[in-house]
Write a protein that holds these residues in place. Structure first.
Motif, PDB file in Angstrom:
ATOM      1  N   MET A 181     -20.279 -33.519 -61.107  1.00  0.00           N
ATOM      2  CA  MET A 181     -20.476 -34.789 -60.433  1.00  0.00           C
ATOM      3  C   MET A 181     -20.390 -34.560 -58.921  1.00  0.00           C
ATOM      4  O   MET A 181     -19.553 -33.795 -58.471  1.00  0.00           O
ATOM      5  CB  MET A 181     -19.396 -35.784 -60.838  1.00  0.00           C
ATOM      6  CG  MET A 181     -19.525 -36.294 -62.249  1.00  0.00           C
ATOM      7  SD  MET A 181     -18.286 -37.560 -62.641  1.00  0.00           S
ATOM      8  CE  MET A 181     -16.931 -36.505 -63.152  1.00  0.00           C
ATOM      9  N   ARG A 182     -21.243 -35.246 -58.195  1.00  0.00           N
ATOM     10  CA  ARG A 182     -21.207 -35.193 -56.733  1.00  0.00           C
ATOM     11  C   ARG A 182     -20.817 -36.569 -56.198  1.00  0.00           C
ATOM     12  O   ARG A 182     -21.449 -37.567 -56.539  1.00  0.00           O
ATOM     13  CB  ARG A 182     -22.572 -34.816 -56.153  1.00  0.00           C
ATOM     14  CG  ARG A 182     -22.992 -33.405 -56.450  1.00  0.00           C
ATOM     15  CD  ARG A 182     -24.328 -33.058 -55.795  1.00  0.00           C
ATOM     16  NE  ARG A 182     -25.351 -34.060 -56.067  1.00  0.00           N
ATOM     17  CZ  ARG A 182     -26.083 -34.674 -55.130  1.00  0.00           C
ATOM     18  NH1 ARG A 182     -25.916 -34.405 -53.865  1.00  0.00           N
ATOM     19  NH2 ARG A 182     -26.995 -35.573 -55.465  1.00  0.00           N
ATOM     20  N   ASP A 238     -14.312 -32.794 -60.514  1.00  0.00           N
ATOM     21  CA  ASP A 238     -14.456 -33.879 -61.493  1.00  0.00           C
ATOM     22  C   ASP A 238     -13.164 -34.665 -61.705  1.00  0.00           C
ATOM     23  O   ASP A 238     -13.185 -35.895 -61.797  1.00  0.00           O
ATOM     24  CB  ASP A 238     -14.958 -33.334 -62.829  1.00  0.00           C
ATOM     25  CG  ASP A 238     -16.405 -32.885 -62.773  1.00  0.00           C
ATOM     26  OD1 ASP A 238     -17.077 -33.096 -61.736  1.00  0.00           O
ATOM     27  OD2 ASP A 238     -16.870 -32.303 -63.768  1.00  0.00           O
ATOM     28  N   THR A 247     -16.965 -43.598 -62.653  1.00  0.00           N
ATOM     29  CA  THR A 247     -17.403 -42.415 -61.919  1.00  0.00           C
ATOM     30  C   THR A 247     -18.872 -42.561 -61.511  1.00  0.00           C
ATOM     31  O   THR A 247     -19.260 -42.097 -60.448  1.00  0.00           O
ATOM     32  CB  THR A 247     -17.206 -41.128 -62.735  1.00  0.00           C
ATOM     33  OG1 THR A 247     -17.887 -41.240 -63.984  1.00  0.00           O
ATOM     34  CG2 THR A 247     -15.728 -40.846 -62.976  1.00  0.00           C
ATOM     35  N   VAL A 248     -19.661 -43.241 -62.315  1.00  0.00           N
ATOM     36  CA  VAL A 248     -21.071 -43.472 -61.971  1.00  0.00           C
ATOM     37  C   VAL A 248     -21.180 -44.318 -60.699  1.00  0.00           C
ATOM     38  O   VAL A 248     -22.061 -44.088 -59.870  1.00  0.00           O
ATOM     39  CB  VAL A 248     -21.816 -44.149 -63.153  1.00  0.00           C
ATOM     40  CG1 VAL A 248     -23.216 -44.567 -62.742  1.00  0.00           C
ATOM     41  CG2 VAL A 248     -21.872 -43.214 -64.339  1.00  0.00           C
ATOM     42  N   THR A 306     -20.588 -41.808 -57.627  1.00  0.00           N
ATOM     43  CA  THR A 306     -21.220 -40.491 -57.585  1.00  0.00           C
ATOM     44  C   THR A 306     -22.749 -40.656 -57.561  1.00  0.00           C
ATOM     45  O   THR A 306     -23.262 -41.766 -57.634  1.00  0.00           O
ATOM     46  CB  THR A 306     -20.854 -39.631 -58.801  1.00  0.00           C
ATOM     47  OG1 THR A 306     -21.348 -40.259 -59.989  1.00  0.00           O
ATOM     48  CG2 THR A 306     -19.359 -39.414 -58.914  1.00  0.00           C
ATOM     49  N   HIS A 307     -23.402 -39.531 -57.483  1.00  0.00           N
ATOM     50  CA  HIS A 307     -24.866 -39.511 -57.520  1.00  0.00           C
ATOM     51  C   HIS A 307     -25.378 -39.430 -58.957  1.00  0.00           C
ATOM     52  O   HIS A 307     -26.561 -39.226 -59.178  1.00  0.00           O
ATOM     53  CB  HIS A 307     -25.398 -38.310 -56.732  1.00  0.00           C
ATOM     54  CG  HIS A 307     -25.242 -38.460 -55.258  1.00  0.00           C
ATOM     55  ND1 HIS A 307     -26.059 -39.269 -54.513  1.00  0.00           N
ATOM     56  CD2 HIS A 307     -24.365 -37.904 -54.392  1.00  0.00           C
ATOM     57  CE1 HIS A 307     -25.710 -39.191 -53.238  1.00  0.00           C
ATOM     58  NE2 HIS A 307     -24.678 -38.381 -53.137  1.00  0.00           N
ATOM     59  N   GLU A 308     -24.484 -39.541 -59.926  1.00  0.00           N
ATOM     60  CA  GLU A 308     -24.882 -39.476 -61.339  1.00  0.00           C
ATOM     61  C   GLU A 308     -25.625 -40.752 -61.729  1.00  0.00           C
ATOM     62  O   GLU A 308     -25.344 -41.817 -61.206  1.00  0.00           O
ATOM     63  CB  GLU A 308     -23.656 -39.301 -62.226  1.00  0.00           C
ATOM     64  CG  GLU A 308     -22.786 -38.104 -61.869  1.00  0.00           C
ATOM     65  CD  GLU A 308     -23.528 -36.797 -61.937  1.00  0.00           C
ATOM     66  OE1 GLU A 308     -24.211 -36.531 -62.944  1.00  0.00           O
ATOM     67  OE2 GLU A 308     -23.430 -36.022 -60.961  1.00  0.00           O
ATOM     68  N   GLU A 309     -26.539 -40.621 -62.661  1.00  0.00           N
ATOM     69  CA  GLU A 309     -27.290 -41.780 -63.132  1.00  0.00           C
ATOM     70  C   GLU A 309     -26.501 -42.529 -64.187  1.00  0.00           C
ATOM     71  O   GLU A 309     -25.729 -41.943 -64.930  1.00  0.00           O
ATOM     72  CB  GLU A 309     -28.639 -41.345 -63.712  1.00  0.00           C
ATOM     73  CG  GLU A 309     -29.557 -40.786 -62.658  1.00  0.00           C
ATOM     74  CD  GLU A 309     -30.935 -40.478 -63.224  1.00  0.00           C
ATOM     75  OE1 GLU A 309     -31.282 -41.026 -64.281  1.00  0.00           O
ATOM     76  OE2 GLU A 309     -31.631 -39.673 -62.599  1.00  0.00           O
TER      77      GLU A 309
END
Length: 68
Positions: free
Chosen positions: A1-2, A45, A59-60, A63-66
């Motif tokens: 994760m970023r 993480d 976390t979504v 972060t840059h996660e979809e």
């Protein structure tokens, strides 16, 4: 994760939480949190999960996660 620097700072400011308070809640130093918010440092993480919990977010959300 970023980590997504803008999302983290936006969430923190919306909740009116200082870097000092967020540091106390997460165990991540104020200076490191500041670098994360400015896109100059990352997080592992586990620290992302702690940060999300402290910001009452997923976390979504920070972060840059979809989204699933």
């Amino acid at each position: 994760m970023r980590p997504h620097p803008g999302a983290i700072r936006f969430r923190r400011e919306a909740l009116k939480v200082s870097l000092a308070k967020l540091s106390a809640l997460t165990g991540i130093s104020e200076s490191h949190l500041s670098r994360v918010e400015h896109g100059k440092a990352g997080l592992g993480d586990e620290n992302i999960r702690r940060l999300a919990a402290a910001l009452d977010a997923t976390t979504v959300d920070i972060t840059h996660e979809e989204k699933p």
